[in-house]
Design a protein around this motif. Sequence first.
Motif, short mmCIF file in Angstrom:
data_model
loop_
_atom_site.label_atom_id
_atom_site.label_comp_id
_atom_site.label_asym_id
_atom_site.label_seq_id
_atom_site.Cartn_x
_atom_site.Cartn_y
_atom_site.Cartn_z
N ARG A 256 36.02 87.13 71.96
CA ARG A 256 36.36 85.70 72.00
C ARG A 256 36.56 85.15 70.59
NH1 ARG A 256 32.60 85.34 76.29
NH2 ARG A 256 30.98 84.59 74.88
N LEU A 257 35.80 85.65 69.62
CA LEU A 257 35.98 85.18 68.25
C LEU A 257 37.38 85.52 67.74
CD1 LEU A 257 34.59 83.88 65.77
CD2 LEU A 257 33.97 86.18 65.04
N ILE A 258 37.86 86.71 68.07
CA ILE A 258 39.20 87.10 67.64
C ILE A 258 40.26 86.29 68.37
CG2 ILE A 258 40.85 89.02 67.59
CD1 ILE A 258 38.52 90.92 67.23
N THR A 259 40.12 86.13 69.69
CA THR A 259 41.11 85.35 70.45
C THR A 259 41.08 83.88 70.04
OG1 THR A 259 39.51 85.10 72.26
CG2 THR A 259 41.09 86.92 72.41
N ASP A 260 39.90 83.34 69.70
CA ASP A 260 39.83 81.96 69.21
C ASP A 260 40.57 81.82 67.89
OD1 ASP A 260 38.35 81.16 71.38
OD2 ASP A 260 36.41 81.15 70.33
N ARG A 261 40.50 82.85 67.05
CA ARG A 261 41.23 82.82 65.79
C ARG A 261 42.73 82.87 66.04
NH1 ARG A 261 39.47 87.30 63.53
NH2 ARG A 261 37.79 86.38 62.31
N GLN A 262 43.16 83.71 66.97
CA GLN A 262 44.58 83.84 67.26
C GLN A 262 45.17 82.59 67.90
OE1 GLN A 262 44.59 87.41 69.68
NE2 GLN A 262 44.97 88.75 67.92
N SER A 263 44.38 81.92 68.76
CA SER A 263 44.88 80.73 69.47
C SER A 263 44.82 79.46 68.63
CB SER A 263 44.07 80.52 70.75
OG SER A 263 42.72 80.19 70.45
N GLY A 264 44.11 79.50 67.51
CA GLY A 264 43.96 78.31 66.67
C GLY A 264 42.72 77.51 66.97
N TYR A 265 41.98 77.89 68.03
CA TYR A 265 40.78 77.14 68.38
C TYR A 265 39.71 77.28 67.29
CZ TYR A 265 36.63 75.69 71.02
OH TYR A 265 35.49 75.06 71.43
N LEU A 266 39.63 78.45 66.66
CA LEU A 266 38.65 78.65 65.61
C LEU A 266 38.94 77.74 64.42
CD1 LEU A 266 36.21 80.22 64.56
CD2 LEU A 266 37.79 81.95 63.68
N ARG A 267 40.22 77.52 64.12
CA ARG A 267 40.56 76.64 63.01
C ARG A 267 40.08 75.21 63.28
NH1 ARG A 267 44.06 77.38 59.00
NH2 ARG A 267 44.87 79.25 60.03
N GLU A 268 40.17 74.79 64.55
CA GLU A 268 39.67 73.46 64.91
C GLU A 268 38.15 73.39 64.77
OE1 GLU A 268 41.02 72.49 68.79
OE2 GLU A 268 43.14 72.67 68.29
N LEU A 269 37.47 74.48 65.15
CA LEU A 269 36.02 74.51 64.99
C LEU A 269 35.62 74.42 63.52
CD1 LEU A 269 34.76 77.21 67.54
CD2 LEU A 269 34.41 74.74 67.66
N LEU A 270 36.38 75.10 62.66
CA LEU A 270 36.04 75.12 61.24
C LEU A 270 36.23 73.76 60.59
CD1 LEU A 270 37.62 78.56 60.20
CD2 LEU A 270 35.20 78.02 60.58
N MET A 271 36.92 72.84 61.26
CA MET A 271 37.09 71.49 60.72
C MET A 271 35.87 70.62 61.00
SD MET A 271 41.08 70.83 61.79
CE MET A 271 41.06 69.16 61.13
N ALA A 272 34.96 71.08 61.84
CA ALA A 272 33.75 70.32 62.13
C ALA A 272 32.87 70.27 60.88
CB ALA A 272 32.99 70.97 63.29
N PRO A 273 32.10 69.17 60.71
CA PRO A 273 31.27 69.01 59.50
C PRO A 273 29.98 69.83 59.56
CG PRO A 273 30.99 67.12 60.94
CD PRO A 273 32.06 67.98 61.58
N VAL A 274 30.12 71.12 59.84
CA VAL A 274 28.98 72.04 59.85
C VAL A 274 29.40 73.30 59.11
CG1 VAL A 274 27.99 71.16 62.01
CG2 VAL A 274 29.67 73.00 62.09
N SER A 275 28.42 74.09 58.72
CA SER A 275 28.74 75.30 57.97
C SER A 275 29.30 76.38 58.88
CB SER A 275 27.48 75.82 57.27
OG SER A 275 26.55 76.30 58.22
N ARG A 276 30.01 77.30 58.28
CA ARG A 276 30.55 78.43 59.05
C ARG A 276 29.43 79.31 59.59
NH1 ARG A 276 36.09 80.99 56.83
NH2 ARG A 276 37.32 79.08 56.64
N SER A 277 28.37 79.45 58.83
CA SER A 277 27.24 80.26 59.29
C SER A 277 26.64 79.68 60.57
CB SER A 277 26.17 80.34 58.20
OG SER A 277 26.66 81.00 57.05
#
Length: 282
Positions: A97-118
């Motif tokens: 799911r982490l890889i598919t989220d990256r491919q679909s762009g959903y991970l990029r949206e998550l990374l915009m949240a005001p929290v750390s990547r960790s």
Amino acid sequence: MHATEASGISRHGRRARLRHELRAIHALVHRDLLRLAGQRAHTALMLLHPVLYLLILGGGLAALIPRSSLGVGYQTYLFPGMLMMTVQTPAIMVGIRLITDRQSGYLRELLMAPVSRSTLLLGNCAGGTLTATAQGAVLLGLAGAVGLPYDPLLLATLLAGMILASFTITALALALAVTLRRAETFHTLLGLVMMPLLFLSGGFFPLDALPGWARTLANANPLAYAVDLLRRCIAHHVPSGQAVPGIEWAGRQPPLLLEAAVLLASGALALLWASRRFNRPE
């Protein structure tokens, strides 16, 4: 006075940041639980595989393998391995799911949240650990069918072992997923790695039946520690139960708590490495 006010503001800011981080983890875990509740057919199919192994393969071989050679019936012997097979698939799905989220762009949206990547990675790991453990807990309902008592202490011990195993497998899957970009590569690599790890775990046959080089590999296999941990816990609760020797260091079995510590440390190191790799800018 100004120093006191500044200190208070700083503490308030840290508490607010911590609440944001915990809220993000809760949201990711909640998402995984909603997915688990909404995909009942998929969950049932994932449970079908280990159940068939346990009832059909285990039942067939139970008549051929003498009880004296294993200390328990073969189905009882097979049960820890099937618990590992049950938690393995949903734990690995977190990496996919982490890889598919990256491919679909959903991970990029998550990374915009005001929290750390960790924090995002920890939330994915917590969600995967919880859903994998929940599916493994369903298989615990078959404990009576393989000759195990429905002892609350035994079930709680097995559940704790599955939590450790689920965490470790999820962390390893995430560590692999952060280094890959294509789900196809992830699937191919898992096919080459996960099944050998399962067969070298002692889930299907005793480790002392393996050649020396294979036993060396088994001693470095986190799944072997998980299976051995569960099997030794079962041996303590089964009348006349005797655990077949599994993991051995210099000809001696390590203590149960040490095996649990090795399993926990493996998952923690994998998650730490994945977090450092995930924090790198893409």
